[in-house]
Scaffold this active site. Structure first.
Site: not given
Ligand code: PLP
Length: 374
Positions: A149, A199, A235, A325
């Site tokens: 990410n 999201h 639920t 961050c």
């Molecule tokens: N894994 C990666 C590579 C992500 O970028 C993120 C979210 O930033 C997550 C896991 C976590 O996902 P969530 O926001 O649905 O908990």
């Protein structure tokens, strides 16, 4: 504002928002109830599951709805370690905190061992080092994210899956940044676990799913009622699930068109930044080979770049920095540290979506170069 922080989260698509509010308005029945209201809600959930499974060439029984990526990851790690009694985990320092902190939590006071694969140039995963570790520790859980990410590095999940098969090990690919952005076929690449967070693909927050290959079995993370075939009690979030399925459908129906558009935006941003900013460079593999939605730019340190994110915000650009961050911590992120990034430079992660335009990219680079020349 120009929104270039789509790896953090994406704006809700209008079509998705419509499905979400319509579902919430019309289908309030509890899916576990046997009356008409309940049955209607059940149909919505099962249709969403079928649709998602069909895009991944998975079986509907392999999709477990969760509150998002973090929960799916926790479910796998805790299930494998606590229930399947896996004692060795092979991973990398590039993983999301959902992985690293869960492992750290489980390690204290237990005999769980965590091994890191070596990283090659630009933070590329060294598959030879993975093979060596698997040779030594067959029967491990391997956790290597599909796309990072922060720096966008991509892992060859096909090769990792093959190595894991050969060494009787299970493979969790964190696919939060790639589901909905690449084609997947879980019969052709039979990894064991993958995860989705709605999201990140213009769906709502607080909903996602775990893909868990048929035949694997462990106790649920959340215990209570028998929802999700006894794998996730509580639920169901009916409107969130229906909205996620819509987000998935749009992502895959327009995959080629959207990915082409986003790739063009990214390559335009790379060339404009190179033309206009002296001494710009890019972290990891984000400049060329990495995830097409992420560009991790590295700026020389000066009076302006020291306050980079605030200055960008004032200039009307929303992006992310290279600090840890998640915790509001200002120190350099562990991902950048582990790929040996120069701590004397300033990182900004620009991440794109189908809603960004060429005009936005041009404006963004103009603003950056103008402020840097002041
Ligand atoms: N894994 C990666 C590579 C992500 O970028 C993120 C979210 O930033 C997550 C896991 C976590 O996902 P969530 O926001 O649905 O908990």
């Amino acid at each position: 504002m120009i929104y270039l922080d789509n790896a953090a989260t994406t704006p809700l698509a209008p079509e998705v928002q419509e499905v979400m509010s319509e579902t919430a308005r019309l289908h309030f029945g509890n899916p576990s109830s046997i009356h008409k209201y309940g049955r209607e809600s059940r149909v919505i959930i099962e249709e969403a599951r079928s649709l998602i499974a069909s895009f991944l060439n998975a079986d509907t029984s392999e999709i477990i709805f969760t509150s998002g990526g973090t929960e799916a990851i926790n479910m796998v790690i805790r299930g494998c370690v606590n229930d399947l009694e896996i004692k060795n985990v092979i991973t990398s320092p590039l993983e999301h905190p959902a992985v690293l902190n869960t492992l750290q939590f489980l390690r204290s006071g237990s005999d769980l061992r965590v091994f890191n694969v070596d990283l090659l140039e630009k933070g590329k995963i060294d598959l030879n080092s993975l093979a060596d570790l698997l040779d030594k520790y067959p029967g491990s859980l391997v956790i290597l994210m599909h796309a990072n990410n922060e720096i966008g590095n991509l892992t060859d999940i096909g090769k990792v899956t093959k190595l894991c098969r050969k060494h009787d090990s299970l493979y969790l690919a964190d696919t939060v940044q790639t589901l909905g952005k690449y084609e997947f076929d879980f019969r052709r690449i039979p990894l064991d676990f993958a995860c989705c967070s709605a999201h990140k693909i213009h769906g709502p927050k607080g909903v996602g799913f775990l893909y868990m290959k048929g035949g694997i079995n462990f106790s649920p993370l959340i215990v209570g009622g028998g929802q999700e075939r006894n794998m996730r009690a509580g639920t169901e979030n009916i409107s969130g699930i229906a909205a996620m399925a819509k987000a998935f459908e749009i992502a895959y129906d327009k995959l080629e068109e959207n990915s082409k558009h986003i790739k063009e935006l990214k390559s335009l941003m790379v060339s404009l930044l190179k033309e206009n900013i002296d001494d710009i460079s890019f972290n990891g593999e984000s400049e060329e080979e990495g995830l097409y939605t992420v560009l991790s730019a590295s700026f020389p340190k000066n009076d302006w770049t020291e306050m980079m994110l605030f200055n960008l915000d004032i200039a009307g650009i929303a992006a992310s920095g290279g600090s840890a961050c998640h915790s509001g911590d200002e120190s350099v992120s562990s991902v950048l540290k582990s790929i040996g990034s120069d701590s004397d430079r300033i990182t900004v992660r620009f991440s794109f979506s189908r809603y960004n335009t060429i005009n936005e990219i041009e404006t963004c680079v103009k603003k950056i170069s103008k402020i840097m020349k002041v």
